[in-house]
Design a protein around this motif. Sequence first.
Motif, PDB file in Angstrom:
ATOM      1  N   ALA A 307       0.821  -1.204   0.000  1.00  0.00           N
ATOM      2  CA  ALA A 307       0.000   0.000   0.000  1.00  0.00           C
ATOM      3  C   ALA A 307       0.857   1.257   0.000  1.00  0.00           C
ATOM      4  O   ALA A 307       0.523   2.262  -0.639  1.00  0.00           O
ATOM      5  N   GLU A 308       1.998   1.216   0.699  1.00  0.00           N
ATOM      6  CA  GLU A 308       2.896   2.376   0.737  1.00  0.00           C
ATOM      7  C   GLU A 308       3.464   2.667  -0.654  1.00  0.00           C
ATOM      8  O   GLU A 308       3.590   3.828  -1.052  1.00  0.00           O
ATOM      9  N   VAL A 309       3.778   1.608  -1.396  1.00  0.00           N
ATOM     10  CA  VAL A 309       4.387   1.776  -2.721  1.00  0.00           C
ATOM     11  C   VAL A 309       3.351   2.143  -3.775  1.00  0.00           C
ATOM     12  O   VAL A 309       3.570   3.050  -4.587  1.00  0.00           O
ATOM     13  N   PHE A 310       2.210   1.439  -3.775  1.00  0.00           N
ATOM     14  CA  PHE A 310       1.251   1.594  -4.857  1.00  0.00           C
ATOM     15  C   PHE A 310      -0.009   2.364  -4.484  1.00  0.00           C
ATOM     16  O   PHE A 310      -0.854   2.631  -5.340  1.00  0.00           O
ATOM     17  N   GLY A 311      -0.158   2.708  -3.222  1.00  0.00           N
ATOM     18  CA  GLY A 311      -1.343   3.427  -2.782  1.00  0.00           C
ATOM     19  C   GLY A 311      -2.356   2.481  -2.190  1.00  0.00           C
ATOM     20  O   GLY A 311      -2.466   1.317  -2.593  1.00  0.00           O
ATOM     21  N   GLY A 312      -3.104   2.965  -1.223  1.00  0.00           N
ATOM     22  CA  GLY A 312      -4.073   2.135  -0.513  1.00  0.00           C
ATOM     23  C   GLY A 312      -5.121   1.534  -1.419  1.00  0.00           C
ATOM     24  O   GLY A 312      -5.580   0.416  -1.180  1.00  0.00           O
ATOM     25  N   GLU A 313      -5.499   2.246  -2.485  1.00  0.00           N
ATOM     26  CA  GLU A 313      -6.536   1.710  -3.362  1.00  0.00           C
ATOM     27  C   GLU A 313      -6.072   0.461  -4.096  1.00  0.00           C
ATOM     28  O   GLU A 313      -6.859  -0.425  -4.391  1.00  0.00           O
ATOM     29  N   ALA A 314      -4.753   0.372  -4.388  1.00  0.00           N
ATOM     30  CA  ALA A 314      -4.222  -0.828  -5.051  1.00  0.00           C
ATOM     31  C   ALA A 314      -4.278  -2.043  -4.125  1.00  0.00           C
ATOM     32  O   ALA A 314      -4.358  -3.178  -4.572  1.00  0.00           O
ATOM     33  N   GLN A 315      -4.240  -1.797  -2.825  1.00  0.00           N
ATOM     34  CA  GLN A 315      -4.299  -2.867  -1.830  1.00  0.00           C
ATOM     35  C   GLN A 315      -5.736  -3.167  -1.420  1.00  0.00           C
ATOM     36  O   GLN A 315      -5.991  -4.096  -0.661  1.00  0.00           O
ATOM     37  N   GLY A 316      -6.673  -2.386  -1.940  1.00  0.00           N
ATOM     38  CA  GLY A 316      -8.072  -2.640  -1.639  1.00  0.00           C
ATOM     39  C   GLY A 316      -8.547  -1.989  -0.364  1.00  0.00           C
ATOM     40  O   GLY A 316      -9.543  -2.407   0.214  1.00  0.00           O
ATOM     41  N   LYS A 317      -7.819  -0.964   0.106  1.00  0.00           N
ATOM     42  CA  LYS A 317      -8.243  -0.278   1.325  1.00  0.00           C
ATOM     43  C   LYS A 317      -9.483   0.569   1.033  1.00  0.00           C
ATOM     44  O   LYS A 317      -9.570   1.249   0.016  1.00  0.00           O
ATOM     45  N   LEU A 318     -10.439   0.501   1.939  1.00  0.00           N
ATOM     46  CA  LEU A 318     -11.687   1.257   1.756  1.00  0.00           C
ATOM     47  C   LEU A 318     -11.597   2.628   2.417  1.00  0.00           C
ATOM     48  O   LEU A 318     -10.838   2.816   3.348  1.00  0.00           O
TER      49      LEU A 318
END
Length: 318
Positions: A307-318
């Motif tokens: 998430a730090e590298v690609f952004g929370g949205e790439a990790q599926g964070k809501l």
Amino acid sequence: MTLKAILTQVKQLIPPLDGSLHKGQSGRFGVLGGALDYTGAPFFAAITSLRFGADLSHVICSPTAAGAIKTYSPDLIVHPILREDKPSEEVSAELDSILSRLHVLVIGPGLGREPYMQSYAKLALSLARKKEMYLVLDADALWMIGQELDLIKGYRRVVLTPNVAEFARLREQVGIDPNSPAEDRAALVSKALGGVTVLQKGATDIISVDAGKDAQETFTVDVLGGLKRCGGQGDILSGAVGTMLAWSKCYENGVFGDKSIPASRFPMLAAVGASVVTRTASRRAFEKEGRGVVTQDMLPEIGKAFAEVFGGEAQGKL
């Protein structure tokens, strides 16, 4: 190309988390390794694939390693088919069946150098090449190909992940001048092996691929990692590279994305993306544990590093 630009391309290979995909379409990962004395390495590679975001993770190993690996995590699918006393034709049929279900195969973590394990690794490599699978070769799989370079020569769907000692041995085996510039050696090894992608691990990771006709691409990842090296971190990296390649295969098959990235770039992009996330996870674990850090401490950091590298949205964070 800047790191930001190449990570933008890598991000296109990440499966969406919007409910549009079903089980298996975000990557089916496999690792072949795990003999009597080596159970941690294939576990670290396989569990990393799940922590990274693959749907399914398989371990193909010896029965002497299977019991321990199964106790490490119920999330892994363990195939204890690499028996020393088993007819090779029977193992070949079972391997072929398992590989037909996978998007990528990592060979080497916990493989060891026992003749029967090396023989099965060669068999798996041959079967995977016939299926045009993406491959990652690490640890004793690198020793294996060093004895027989034609096993991978010219196969552009493979990523090699040698550490300092393994790279020095491989460089010598392919006949690269030891006095050549250090920053050029990964590219020279790639060229000597017909365009395989080389991820040379070190204080900085050097990723290089030779595209022929004097064209090559080399990228250096100097993202800060942890300050302590302990056994197993390379297995996490091989699992991360493998997961990225599994996603690349899904992208190539049209499961998601617009297919604007050519398949020839997948190994390079997978290696860069995996290197950055793994080094970030290592740094995060080291910040918490310091000198006492062990590879197991990196596992809960993988998703956060992603998430730090690609952004929370790439990790599926809501």
